[in-house]
Design an enzyme around this catalytic site. Sequence first.
Site, short mmCIF file in Angstrom:
data_model
loop_
_atom_site.label_atom_id
_atom_site.label_comp_id
_atom_site.label_asym_id
_atom_site.label_seq_id
_atom_site.Cartn_x
_atom_site.Cartn_y
_atom_site.Cartn_z
N HIS A 135 1.02 -1.22 -0.16
CA HIS A 135 -0.09 0.08 -0.04
C HIS A 135 0.98 1.37 -0.20
O HIS A 135 2.18 1.11 0.24
CB HIS A 135 -1.07 0.01 1.08
CG HIS A 135 -2.29 -0.92 1.07
ND1 HIS A 135 -2.17 -2.18 1.20
CD2 HIS A 135 -3.42 -0.73 0.71
CE1 HIS A 135 -3.41 -2.72 0.99
NE2 HIS A 135 -4.32 -1.78 0.71
N LYS A 139 -0.76 5.08 4.46
CA LYS A 139 -1.94 3.98 5.40
C LYS A 139 -1.50 3.87 6.71
O LYS A 139 -0.16 3.67 6.94
CB LYS A 139 -1.85 2.74 4.67
CG LYS A 139 -2.90 1.87 4.97
CD LYS A 139 -3.07 0.65 4.16
CE LYS A 139 -4.19 -0.43 4.72
NZ LYS A 139 -5.47 0.16 5.00
N1 NAD Z 1 -12.99 -0.65 1.94
C1 NAD Z 1 -12.35 -0.04 0.67
O1 NAD Z 1 -12.31 -0.70 -0.50
C2 NAD Z 1 -11.15 0.79 0.98
C3 NAD Z 1 -10.63 1.46 0.03
C4 NAD Z 1 -9.67 2.57 0.54
C5 NAD Z 1 -9.52 2.92 1.80
N2 NAD Z 1 -10.41 2.14 2.72
C6 NAD Z 1 -10.07 2.54 4.28
O2 NAD Z 1 -10.84 3.91 4.33
C7 NAD Z 1 -10.32 4.57 5.30
C8 NAD Z 1 -9.92 5.82 5.08
O3 NAD Z 1 -8.92 5.85 4.13
P1 NAD Z 1 -8.24 7.07 3.32
O4 NAD Z 1 -7.02 6.69 2.63
O5 NAD Z 1 -9.23 7.95 2.62
O6 NAD Z 1 -7.87 7.92 4.66
P2 NAD Z 1 -7.93 9.53 4.76
O7 NAD Z 1 -6.98 9.88 6.07
O8 NAD Z 1 -7.25 10.02 3.50
O9 NAD Z 1 -9.15 9.83 5.23
C9 NAD Z 1 -9.79 9.77 6.31
C10 NAD Z 1 -10.57 11.13 6.43
O10 NAD Z 1 -11.56 10.83 7.44
C11 NAD Z 1 -11.39 12.18 8.17
N3 NAD Z 1 -12.30 11.90 9.41
C12 NAD Z 1 -11.74 11.22 10.52
N4 NAD Z 1 -12.67 11.12 11.96
C13 NAD Z 1 -13.67 11.65 11.31
C14 NAD Z 1 -15.17 11.83 11.67
N5 NAD Z 1 -15.27 11.52 12.71
N6 NAD Z 1 -15.94 12.37 10.94
C15 NAD Z 1 -15.63 12.67 9.56
N7 NAD Z 1 -14.54 12.58 9.03
C16 NAD Z 1 -13.36 12.15 9.79
C17 NAD Z 1 -10.26 12.53 8.31
O11 NAD Z 1 -10.16 13.86 8.69
C18 NAD Z 1 -9.47 12.49 6.95
O12 NAD Z 1 -9.94 13.47 6.04
C19 NAD Z 1 -9.33 3.55 5.66
O13 NAD Z 1 -9.51 3.05 7.11
C20 NAD Z 1 -8.81 2.65 4.76
O14 NAD Z 1 -8.20 1.57 5.13
C21 NAD Z 1 -11.11 1.15 2.53
O1 LIG Z 2 -5.78 2.80 1.07
C1 LIG Z 2 -6.39 2.30 2.09
O2 LIG Z 2 -6.10 2.45 3.27
C2 LIG Z 2 -6.96 0.79 1.58
N1 LIG Z 2 -7.56 0.30 2.68
C3 LIG Z 2 -8.30 -0.84 2.58
C4 LIG Z 2 -7.79 -2.15 3.45
O3 LIG Z 2 -7.12 -1.81 4.30
O4 LIG Z 2 -7.66 -3.28 2.93
C5 LIG Z 2 -8.84 -1.41 1.22
C6 LIG Z 2 -7.50 -1.09 -0.01
C7 LIG Z 2 -6.96 0.51 0.31
#
Ligand code: NAD
Ligand SMILES: O=C(O)C1=N[C@H](C(=O)O)CCC1
Length: 250
Positions: A135, A139
């Site tokens: 990643h 992250k």
């Molecule tokens: N399931 C998937 O397909 C997938 C894909 C990408 C990322 N993710 C997950 O999504 C999450 C976010 O990833 P990211 O890369 O966008 O992180 P990021 O740090 O860029 O974004 C998170 C955002 O949430 C905000 N935040 C924190 N607490 C909050 C609250 N109480 N209310 C509103 N906003 C709040 C932060 O200020 C930040 O802007 C991580 O857990 C990541 O692993 C999942």
């Molecule tokens: O960018 C991230 O953070 C991602 N989080 C998810 C994970 O932890 O599996 C999905 C992929 C991207």
Amino acid sequence: MSKLRVAVLGAKGRIGSEAVRAVEAAEDMELVAALGRGDKLETLTETGAQVAVELTTPDSVMANLEFCVGHGIHAVVGTTGWTDERLARLNGWLSAAPETGVLIAPNFSIGAVLNMKFAQIAAPYFESVEVIELHHPKKVDAPSGTATRTAQLIASARAEAGAAPAPDATETALDGARGADVDGIPVHSVRLRGLLAHQEVLLGGEGETLTIRHDSLHHSSFMPGILLGARRVVSTPGLTFGLEHFLDLN
Ligand SMILES: NC(=O)c1ccc[n+]([C@@H]2O[C@H](COP(=O)([O-])OP(=O)(O)OC[C@H]3O[C@@H](n4cnc5c(N)ncnc54)[C@H](O)[C@@H]3O)[C@@H](O)[C@H]2O)c1
Ligand SMILES: O=C(O)C1=N[C@H](C(=O)O)CCC1
């Protein structure tokens, strides 16, 4: 037909900002709120949100979901950090709101869901299985939610088939050299500038190996899954874990 009223939590984040654009572009949806850290959750009720797309951080997700479920707002959750204890708390809130649906998807991209599914199918047929997730360096959690789920699915498929533990003669190792142990499956985490989200499942048997690899090259890869989740969760009460359940892959 009236549009689905959708809110995004974590709207300024990497995936949240992409989700805001995707919801705005969806003809059957209306973006009614885009909340960042510190914004008040009451906006969700004031704007009549039907679905909250939760893309924040592991330290914020539980309070957000407690509010949503408590107010009958369905949720589509991509945020990572799920443990049995957290799932039990969420199920407790849902049992008091039997008409509310929550989808937790460790990964919203179709390729990643298929990577998990293929790994689950292949796992009993090989002596050795290890997972490598790679990643971007911003992250905050390791291993990834996807890799954790993949390892759990592999472990249960192997247990069900009565597969033996993978051979491993290691007697001495530096801490971490053999990765994290998720239900007996080694999971290795790489953080590298230039990457987004990638996973390899390595399987090995006598005289052969199989590698199942998936690459998310842009956050757009997660959007069709998020939109599908929002459309389906409103008519799927209770907890659904994994997008595969909405893709009829099970
Ligand atoms: N399931 C998937 O397909 C997938 C894909 C990408 C990322 N993710 C997950 O999504 C999450 C976010 O990833 P990211 O890369 O966008 O992180 P990021 O740090 O860029 O974004 C998170 C955002 O949430 C905000 N935040 C924190 N607490 C909050 C609250 N109480 N209310 C509103 N906003 C709040 C932060 O200020 C930040 O802007 C991580 O857990 C990541 O692993 C999942
Ligand atoms: O960018 C991230 O953070 C991602 N989080 C998810 C994970 O932890 O599996 C999905 C992929 C991207």
